[in-house]
Design a protein around this motif. Structure first.
Motif, PDB file in Angstrom:
ATOM      1  N   LYS A  42      27.406  51.286  52.754  1.00  0.00           N
ATOM      2  CA  LYS A  42      27.276  52.563  52.041  1.00  0.00           C
ATOM      3  C   LYS A  42      28.136  52.512  50.775  1.00  0.00           C
ATOM      4  CE  LYS A  42      28.555  54.604  55.797  1.00  0.00           C
ATOM      5  NZ  LYS A  42      29.008  55.637  56.786  1.00  0.00           N
ATOM      6  N   ILE A  43      27.494  52.844  49.654  1.00  0.00           N
ATOM      7  CA  ILE A  43      28.122  52.670  48.346  1.00  0.00           C
ATOM      8  C   ILE A  43      28.453  54.021  47.724  1.00  0.00           C
ATOM      9  CG2 ILE A  43      27.819  51.744  46.012  1.00  0.00           C
ATOM     10  CD1 ILE A  43      27.858  49.543  48.063  1.00  0.00           C
ATOM     11  N   GLY A  44      29.672  54.147  47.216  1.00  0.00           N
ATOM     12  CA  GLY A  44      30.062  55.271  46.367  1.00  0.00           C
ATOM     13  C   GLY A  44      30.194  54.775  44.943  1.00  0.00           C
ATOM     14  N   LEU A  45      29.913  55.632  43.965  1.00  0.00           N
ATOM     15  CA  LEU A  45      29.897  55.213  42.566  1.00  0.00           C
ATOM     16  C   LEU A  45      30.763  56.136  41.727  1.00  0.00           C
ATOM     17  CD1 LEU A  45      28.687  53.329  40.383  1.00  0.00           C
ATOM     18  CD2 LEU A  45      26.726  54.893  40.261  1.00  0.00           C
ATOM     19  N   VAL A  46      31.788  55.556  41.092  1.00  0.00           N
ATOM     20  CA  VAL A  46      32.611  56.279  40.118  1.00  0.00           C
ATOM     21  C   VAL A  46      32.030  55.983  38.742  1.00  0.00           C
ATOM     22  CG1 VAL A  46      34.934  56.685  39.210  1.00  0.00           C
ATOM     23  CG2 VAL A  46      34.639  55.882  41.572  1.00  0.00           C
ATOM     24  N   THR A  47      31.456  56.990  38.105  1.00  0.00           N
ATOM     25  CA  THR A  47      30.794  56.741  36.829  1.00  0.00           C
ATOM     26  C   THR A  47      30.652  58.035  36.049  1.00  0.00           C
ATOM     27  OG1 THR A  47      28.896  55.573  35.836  1.00  0.00           O
ATOM     28  CG2 THR A  47      28.422  57.066  37.676  1.00  0.00           C
ATOM     29  N   ASN A  48      30.064  57.914  34.874  1.00  0.00           N
ATOM     30  CA  ASN A  48      29.695  59.084  34.064  1.00  0.00           C
ATOM     31  C   ASN A  48      28.614  58.635  33.083  1.00  0.00           C
ATOM     32  OD1 ASN A  48      31.072  57.642  32.090  1.00  0.00           O
ATOM     33  ND2 ASN A  48      32.667  59.170  31.791  1.00  0.00           N
ATOM     34  N   MET A  49      28.468  59.322  31.975  1.00  0.00           N
ATOM     35  CA  MET A  49      27.397  59.007  31.026  1.00  0.00           C
ATOM     36  C   MET A  49      27.558  57.648  30.373  1.00  0.00           C
ATOM     37  SD  MET A  49      29.854  61.014  29.906  1.00  0.00           S
ATOM     38  CE  MET A  49      31.159  60.898  28.678  1.00  0.00           C
ATOM     39  N   THR A  50      28.765  57.043  30.446  1.00  0.00           N
ATOM     40  CA  THR A  50      28.957  55.711  29.861  1.00  0.00           C
ATOM     41  C   THR A  50      28.476  54.598  30.781  1.00  0.00           C
ATOM     42  OG1 THR A  50      31.205  55.397  30.743  1.00  0.00           O
ATOM     43  CG2 THR A  50      30.985  56.537  28.607  1.00  0.00           C
ATOM     44  N   GLY A  51      28.248  54.914  32.050  1.00  0.00           N
ATOM     45  CA  GLY A  51      27.795  53.915  33.003  1.00  0.00           C
ATOM     46  C   GLY A  51      26.299  53.690  32.883  1.00  0.00           C
ATOM     47  N   VAL A  52      25.902  52.959  31.847  1.00  0.00           N
ATOM     48  CA  VAL A  52      24.486  52.696  31.576  1.00  0.00           C
ATOM     49  C   VAL A  52      24.287  51.204  31.335  1.00  0.00           C
ATOM     50  CG1 VAL A  52      23.962  54.984  30.629  1.00  0.00           C
ATOM     51  CG2 VAL A  52      24.811  53.175  29.111  1.00  0.00           C
ATOM     52  N   ASN A  53      23.019  50.757  31.489  1.00  0.00           N
ATOM     53  CA  ASN A  53      22.706  49.379  31.131  1.00  0.00           C
ATOM     54  C   ASN A  53      22.344  49.297  29.651  1.00  0.00           C
ATOM     55  OD1 ASN A  53      20.083  50.342  30.931  1.00  0.00           O
ATOM     56  ND2 ASN A  53      19.282  49.142  32.638  1.00  0.00           N
ATOM     57  N   GLN A  54      21.881  48.152  29.198  1.00  0.00           N
ATOM     58  CA  GLN A  54      21.616  47.982  27.769  1.00  0.00           C
ATOM     59  C   GLN A  54      20.426  48.804  27.290  1.00  0.00           C
ATOM     60  OE1 GLN A  54      22.301  44.123  25.905  1.00  0.00           O
ATOM     61  NE2 GLN A  54      22.940  43.317  27.897  1.00  0.00           N
ATOM     62  N   GLN A  55      19.602  49.271  28.231  1.00  0.00           N
ATOM     63  CA  GLN A  55      18.492  50.169  27.891  1.00  0.00           C
ATOM     64  C   GLN A  55      18.878  51.635  28.050  1.00  0.00           C
ATOM     65  OE1 GLN A  55      17.904  47.270  29.969  1.00  0.00           O
ATOM     66  NE2 GLN A  55      17.535  46.329  27.963  1.00  0.00           N
ATOM     67  N   LEU A  56      20.178  51.895  28.270  1.00  0.00           N
ATOM     68  CA  LEU A  56      20.755  53.232  28.416  1.00  0.00           C
ATOM     69  C   LEU A  56      20.262  53.967  29.656  1.00  0.00           C
ATOM     70  CD1 LEU A  56      20.758  54.487  24.690  1.00  0.00           C
ATOM     71  CD2 LEU A  56      22.543  53.273  25.948  1.00  0.00           C
ATOM     72  N   ILE A  57      19.861  53.224  30.676  1.00  0.00           N
ATOM     73  CA  ILE A  57      19.496  53.829  31.962  1.00  0.00           C
ATOM     74  C   ILE A  57      20.771  53.991  32.781  1.00  0.00           C
ATOM     75  CG2 ILE A  57      18.120  53.591  34.069  1.00  0.00           C
ATOM     76  CD1 ILE A  57      16.255  51.739  32.486  1.00  0.00           C
ATOM     77  N   PRO A  58      21.061  55.201  33.279  1.00  0.00           N
ATOM     78  CA  PRO A  58      22.314  55.434  34.001  1.00  0.00           C
ATOM     79  C   PRO A  58      22.428  54.613  35.281  1.00  0.00           C
ATOM     80  CG  PRO A  58      21.315  57.511  33.339  1.00  0.00           C
ATOM     81  CD  PRO A  58      20.289  56.439  33.085  1.00  0.00           C
ATOM     82  N   ALA A  59      23.651  54.175  35.561  1.00  0.00           N
ATOM     83  CA  ALA A  59      23.916  53.449  36.802  1.00  0.00           C
ATOM     84  C   ALA A  59      23.536  54.282  38.015  1.00  0.00           C
ATOM     85  CB  ALA A  59      25.392  53.059  36.867  1.00  0.00           C
ATOM     86  N   ILE A  60      23.716  55.599  37.916  1.00  0.00           N
ATOM     87  CA  ILE A  60      23.343  56.470  39.037  1.00  0.00           C
ATOM     88  C   ILE A  60      21.873  56.275  39.393  1.00  0.00           C
ATOM     89  CG2 ILE A  60      23.089  58.864  39.806  1.00  0.00           C
ATOM     90  CD1 ILE A  60      25.417  59.591  37.953  1.00  0.00           C
ATOM     91  N   ASP A  61      21.014  56.306  38.387  1.00  0.00           N
ATOM     92  CA  ASP A  61      19.579  56.134  38.626  1.00  0.00           C
ATOM     93  C   ASP A  61      19.269  54.726  39.127  1.00  0.00           C
ATOM     94  OD1 ASP A  61      19.393  58.689  37.656  1.00  0.00           O
ATOM     95  OD2 ASP A  61      18.593  58.110  35.699  1.00  0.00           O
ATOM     96  N   LEU A  62      19.905  53.740  38.528  1.00  0.00           N
ATOM     97  CA  LEU A  62      19.646  52.350  38.909  1.00  0.00           C
ATOM     98  C   LEU A  62      20.061  52.074  40.350  1.00  0.00           C
ATOM     99  CD1 LEU A  62      20.873  50.719  35.580  1.00  0.00           C
ATOM    100  CD2 LEU A  62      18.507  50.790  36.390  1.00  0.00           C
ATOM    101  N   PHE A  63      21.175  52.651  40.760  1.00  0.00           N
ATOM    102  CA  PHE A  63      21.627  52.483  42.140  1.00  0.00           C
ATOM    103  C   PHE A  63      20.740  53.284  43.093  1.00  0.00           C
ATOM    104  CE2 PHE A  63      26.126  50.715  42.460  1.00  0.00           C
ATOM    105  CZ  PHE A  63      26.035  49.999  41.275  1.00  0.00           C
TER     106      PHE A  63
END
Length: 240
Positions: free
Chosen positions: A20-41
């Motif tokens: 089970k994964i928890g994610l510490v992030t915000n709007m800067t947590g994006v890939n090079q296509q600006l897709i948020p890490a939240i969505d990717l995870f």
């Protein structure tokens, strides 16, 4: 180049596939296509995202500097969002119960005063105490990895904008800071750093080919980040 986030999603996630994964992030947590890490995870078929953790400015960057962030539920994923800039800045035992691993993915700006790196330190401390694994997804230091400048904060004046004795301009990435925090300052959690591919210490952010996402409302450009290690000292005075 590849960000730590991209390396994690390509291959490194496999070692945490059934956890089970928890994610510490915000709007800067994006890939090079600006897709948020939240969505990717959240949409990744082999990543079990169970909780989100919000630093200063909130999970979506809509809180002002110094403004308390409240714990809530993310309307897009339905996941709990635990505030690390509200009643506590260190995750509590209850906050860590939904996770086995906490992944940290935030863009630092290379200066001692920025609270994101101390959120990482508190996460490491809490995970050390509760037996949780910390994974740091490395990102570039926007003002380079060569120069270190300024004083080291003295112990009797340490705070959340100067928690540990590192210089004003520290010259490290968040992944390198995590290693420093563990092995020099005693945050002995189980730690994995997912390194970038193609980043060089001589690089400034505008040489990386990445799009600059402001980590806070007052850090809109690379020029501001270059000035910040010196000009932020004025914030501690009565000058406007």
């Amino acid at each position: 180049m590849k960000l730590g986030l991209e390396v994690f999603l390509e291959t490194a996630y496999k070692q945490f596939k059934h956890q089970k994964i928890g994610l510490v992030t915000n709007m800067t947590g994006v890939n090079q296509q600006l897709i948020p890490a939240i969505d990717l995870f959240y949409h990744h078929p082999h990543i079990k995202l169970t909780a989100l953790y919000a630093p200063e400015h909130g999970i979506r960057g809509d809180a002002k500097e110094g403004e308390k962030v409240t714990s809530t539920v993310d309307p897009y994923t339905g996941l709990p969002v635990y505030s690390l800039y509200g009643t506590t800045r260190k995750p509590t035992k209850e906050m860590l119960e939904p996770v086995d691993v906490i992944v940290f993915d935030l863009q630092d700006i290379g200066s001692r005063y920025y609270t994101f790196i101390y959120t990482m330190a508190y996460v490491m401390e809490a995970c050390m105490e509760e037996g949780k694994h910390v994974v740091v997804l490395d990102r570039p230091n926007p003002i380079g990895g060569i120069k270190m400048e300024g004083n080291v904060v003295e112990e009797d004046v340490r705070s959340f904008v100067g928690l540990l004795p590192i210089p004003n301009r520290h010259g490290m990435t968040v992944g390198e800071l995590a290693v420093l925090f563990k092995h020099v300052f005693g945050y002995y959690c189980e730690l994995t750093v997912i390194h970038m591919v193609g980043w060089r210490r001589t690089m400034y952010f505008d040489q990386t080919g990445l799009f600059w996402v402001p980590p806070s409302p007052n850090t809109p450009t690379l020029d501001m980040s270059m000035l910040y290690p010196g000009t932020c000292l004025v914030e501690g005075t009565n000058l406007s």
